[in-house]
Design a protein around this motif. Structure first.
Motif, mmCIF file in Angstrom:
data_model
loop_
_atom_site.group_PDB
_atom_site.id
_atom_site.type_symbol
_atom_site.label_atom_id
_atom_site.label_comp_id
_atom_site.label_asym_id
_atom_site.label_seq_id
_atom_site.Cartn_x
_atom_site.Cartn_y
_atom_site.Cartn_z
ATOM 1 N N GLY A 110 -6.631 4.216 -3.992
ATOM 2 C CA GLY A 110 -7.634 4.425 -2.965
ATOM 3 C C GLY A 110 -7.313 3.791 -1.634
ATOM 4 O O GLY A 110 -7.567 4.378 -0.574
ATOM 5 N N LEU A 111 -6.716 2.607 -1.650
ATOM 6 C CA LEU A 111 -6.481 1.881 -0.408
ATOM 7 C C LEU A 111 -5.559 2.627 0.565
ATOM 8 O O LEU A 111 -5.793 2.590 1.775
ATOM 9 N N PRO A 112 -4.513 3.323 0.094
ATOM 10 C CA PRO A 112 -3.675 4.067 1.048
ATOM 11 C C PRO A 112 -4.421 5.131 1.838
ATOM 12 O O PRO A 112 -3.964 5.556 2.902
ATOM 13 N N LEU A 113 -5.585 5.573 1.341
ATOM 14 C CA LEU A 113 -6.365 6.575 2.066
ATOM 15 C C LEU A 113 -6.822 6.065 3.430
ATOM 16 O O LEU A 113 -7.142 6.856 4.310
ATOM 17 N N GLY A 118 -13.923 -3.551 1.468
ATOM 18 C CA GLY A 118 -13.576 -4.735 2.239
ATOM 19 C C GLY A 118 -12.114 -4.756 2.650
ATOM 20 O O GLY A 118 -11.774 -5.116 3.788
ATOM 21 N N GLN A 119 -11.231 -4.356 1.737
ATOM 22 C CA GLN A 119 -9.805 -4.299 2.065
ATOM 23 C C GLN A 119 -9.520 -3.197 3.093
ATOM 24 O O GLN A 119 -8.631 -3.343 3.940
ATOM 25 N N LEU A 120 -10.277 -2.122 3.045
ATOM 26 C CA LEU A 120 -10.140 -1.071 4.065
ATOM 27 C C LEU A 120 -10.542 -1.591 5.442
ATOM 28 O O LEU A 120 -9.909 -1.264 6.450
ATOM 29 N N GLN A 172 -0.995 -12.620 3.587
ATOM 30 C CA GLN A 172 -1.627 -11.332 3.849
ATOM 31 C C GLN A 172 -1.651 -11.019 5.344
ATOM 32 O O GLN A 172 -1.445 -9.864 5.739
ATOM 33 N N SER A 173 -1.880 -12.022 6.179
ATOM 34 C CA SER A 173 -1.873 -11.765 7.615
ATOM 35 C C SER A 173 -0.486 -11.338 8.087
ATOM 36 O O SER A 173 -0.360 -10.481 8.974
ATOM 37 N N ARG A 174 0.563 -11.876 7.478
ATOM 38 C CA ARG A 174 1.918 -11.487 7.859
ATOM 39 C C ARG A 174 2.255 -10.086 7.357
ATOM 40 O O ARG A 174 2.966 -9.333 8.013
ATOM 41 N N VAL A 175 1.735 -9.730 6.194
ATOM 42 C CA VAL A 175 1.927 -8.365 5.691
ATOM 43 C C VAL A 175 1.305 -7.352 6.650
ATOM 44 O O VAL A 175 1.904 -6.326 6.985
ATOM 45 N N LEU A 176 0.099 -7.629 7.122
ATOM 46 C CA LEU A 176 -0.596 -6.704 8.014
ATOM 47 C C LEU A 176 0.081 -6.615 9.376
ATOM 48 O O LEU A 176 -0.124 -5.648 10.110
ATOM 49 N N ASP A 177 0.893 -7.620 9.725
ATOM 50 C CA ASP A 177 1.624 -7.602 10.993
ATOM 51 C C ASP A 177 2.939 -6.832 10.918
ATOM 52 O O ASP A 177 3.547 -6.546 11.948
ATOM 53 N N ILE A 178 3.392 -6.501 9.712
ATOM 54 C CA ILE A 178 4.677 -5.812 9.568
ATOM 55 C C ILE A 178 4.649 -4.469 10.281
ATOM 56 O O ILE A 178 5.560 -4.124 11.032
ATOM 57 N N ASP A 179 3.580 -3.703 10.048
ATOM 58 C CA ASP A 179 3.451 -2.375 10.656
ATOM 59 C C ASP A 179 1.964 -2.029 10.704
ATOM 60 O O ASP A 179 1.452 -1.372 9.796
ATOM 61 N N PRO A 180 1.236 -2.462 11.754
ATOM 62 C CA PRO A 180 -0.216 -2.252 11.803
ATOM 63 C C PRO A 180 -0.671 -0.820 11.554
ATOM 64 O O PRO A 180 -1.696 -0.616 10.874
ATOM 65 N N PRO A 181 0.005 0.228 12.067
ATOM 66 C CA PRO A 181 -0.454 1.586 11.758
ATOM 67 C C PRO A 181 -0.405 1.930 10.271
ATOM 68 O O PRO A 181 -1.107 2.828 9.823
ATOM 69 N N ALA A 182 0.424 1.218 9.509
ATOM 70 C CA ALA A 182 0.512 1.456 8.066
ATOM 71 C C ALA A 182 -0.176 0.340 7.289
ATOM 72 O O ALA A 182 0.166 0.078 6.129
ATOM 73 N N ALA A 183 -1.157 -0.322 7.903
ATOM 74 C CA ALA A 183 -1.759 -1.509 7.309
ATOM 75 C C ALA A 183 -2.375 -1.243 5.942
ATOM 76 O O ALA A 183 -2.233 -2.052 5.018
ATOM 77 N N SER A 184 -3.056 -0.119 5.766
ATOM 78 C CA SER A 184 -3.704 0.160 4.485
ATOM 79 C C SER A 184 -2.683 0.357 3.376
ATOM 80 O O SER A 184 -2.872 -0.107 2.242
ATOM 81 N N ARG A 185 -1.582 1.052 3.682
ATOM 82 C CA ARG A 185 -0.551 1.269 2.672
ATOM 83 C C ARG A 185 0.161 -0.029 2.303
ATOM 84 O O ARG A 185 0.426 -0.303 1.128
ATOM 85 N N LEU A 186 0.451 -0.851 3.302
ATOM 86 C CA LEU A 186 1.087 -2.137 3.021
ATOM 87 C C LEU A 186 0.123 -3.058 2.267
ATOM 88 O O LEU A 186 0.524 -3.756 1.326
ATOM 89 N N ASN A 187 -1.139 -3.049 2.668
ATOM 90 C CA ASN A 187 -2.138 -3.881 2.004
ATOM 91 C C ASN A 187 -2.344 -3.446 0.559
ATOM 92 O O ASN A 187 -2.600 -4.268 -0.324
ATOM 93 N N SER A 188 -2.218 -2.149 0.300
ATOM 94 C CA SER A 188 -2.333 -1.638 -1.065
ATOM 95 C C SER A 188 -1.251 -2.231 -1.954
ATOM 96 O O SER A 188 -1.519 -2.694 -3.067
ATOM 97 N N LEU A 189 -0.018 -2.248 -1.476
ATOM 98 C CA LEU A 189 1.090 -2.801 -2.256
ATOM 99 C C LEU A 189 0.907 -4.305 -2.454
ATOM 100 O O LEU A 189 1.107 -4.828 -3.555
#
Length: 393
Positions: A65-68, A115-117, A321-338
């Motif tokens: 669901g999170l990648p959506l 919340g993660q979305l 987690q904050s560093r993960v979200l900084d890797i590629d902000p437009p792909a934040a949901s997909r990265l956060n899912s992993l």
């Protein structure tokens, strides 16, 4: 790419509420198991299926669901998920039997990813300067939601019954979903690929980002420590100290100290490399664990142990987690899912390994287990090549 605009205090407060209410849905039942079981004429141990169902639904939501969040309009997706969660919570309030509750529990877990979305949405829309403070506030709300859900659900079930608790929080969650519709900006989807193809690309994304693998595995090691403690604390205090479930439950208030962990993580990150911050936090956990092995099961030692462990685990989560979200902000949901999927499975493994360690060593195992987990996390920090190979297996 749209220009990031400053987030108003009203919007941030609403987002924080949404994050807290979303994650709370996963744990409401934990404080009401005896009352729920009694209403169906069952022993409290019979509700293990509800816990498994809710956690399984949440795990599935993180993966599928999170990648959506990157492929659908957040202004439509997030309010729909929040409102849907509220509706399912109200259905739980009128469930006629435990099997029906288990089905609704899966759905509640699946929809608890709201919340993660929201976190991923803010990572995409906030400016680089504003992002750390916003993500820190949202993570604090996530931790607070987990804590307050257990406390308030237990208290509320005594006042208005467990069905009343579910009906109340369900209605509030629906209202939050409606309010989010007005607060979220209208943005185009960040990814134009189809859903099935996007899921297929997730494995390659994991392989392509060595830093993502390292952050996720380190955080999973530390979170394994936390879950290993809390999943087995009740049985250990009952067997050795003869505490009731209510007495052990009061120890959850030690988590209040960890609510400021994201702020601590930001403060440390501004003054040192994030790797050094993780090492310091791990060393603090190791030190209090060693002291615990010397002092034993005294109440002051138990409280200090839980406080320092919670702060260490939550601070490492905020750092990674904050560093993960900084890797590629437009792909934040997909990265956060992993990231969250690995984080979630770290918790499951921690519950099992912590139980094995505590079963054989008692309180010594309780204190030893987080030391071992922190050591594993620090080892991965210094062995990026090994961590990458491990993650590919």
């Amino acid at each position: 790419m749209q220009t990031a605009t400053p987030l108003s205090r009203w919007a941030l407060a609403l987002y924080c509420l949404a994050v807290g209410f979303s994650v709370a849905a996963v744990v409401y039942h934990q404080s009401m198991t005896q009352m729920i079981a009694a209403s169906f004429g069952l022993p409290s141990g019979a509700l293990w299926g509800l816990s498994v169902a809710t956690q399984s639904g949440y795990g599935a939501g993180l993966i599928f669901g999170l990648p959506l969040g990157d492929s659908l309009s957040p202004r439509r997706l997030i309010p729909a998920v929040m409102s849907g969660l509220g509706g399912v919570l109200m259905l739980l309030a009128v469930a006629p039997s435990l099997p029906v509750m288990i089905v609704f529990g899966v759905l509640a877990g699946l929809l608890s990813i709201g919340g993660q979305l929201v976190i991923a949405y803010c990572a995409r829309t906030c400016s680089a300067a504003e992002r750390p403070a916003v993500i820190g506030s949202l993570l604090s709300s996530l931790f607070a939601g987990l804590l307050l859900a257990r406390v308030l659900a237990g208290w509320g079930s005594v006042q208005i019954g467990w069905r009343g608790v579910y009906m109340t929080v369900g209605a509030l969650t629906v209202l939050l979903g409606l309010a989010m519709r007005r607060a979220i900006r209208a943005l185009p989807p960040a990814a134009s690929v189809g859903y099935v193809r996007m899921l297929g690309q997730q494995a390659q994304r994991w392989l392509d980002h060595a830093e993502l693998r390292r952050y996720a595995l380190i955080a999973a090691c530390f979170f394994a420590a936390s879950n290993g403690i809390w999943a087995n604390l009740g049985s250990l205090t009952f067997a050795t100290l003869h505490w009731s479930a209510g007495q052990t439950g009061l120890l959850a208030f030690t988590s209040l100290f960890a609510l400021r962990s994201p702020k601590l993580a930001m403060w440390m990150q501004q003054r040192m490399r994030w790797q050094n911050a993780v090492i310091l936090l791990g060393m603090a956990m190791a030190l209090v664990s060693l002291l615990g092995m010397v002092e034993g099961a005294s109440l002051p030692m138990i409280i200090a142990f839980l406080i320092f462990t919670d702060i260490g685990v939550r601070s490492v989560q905020a750092l990674t987690q904050s560093r993960v979200l900084d890797i590629d902000p437009p792909a934040a949901s997909r990265l956060n899912s992993l990231y969250m999927t690995v984080f979630f499975f770290g918790a499951a493994i921690g519950s099992w390994l912590g139980g094995v360690t505590i079963h054989h060593l008692g309180w010594a195992g309780m204190y030893l287990f987080p030391l071992l987990c922190a050591g594993a996390g620090i080892a991965l920090l210094h062995l990026p090549g090994s961590a990458a190979k491990l993650a590919k297996v």
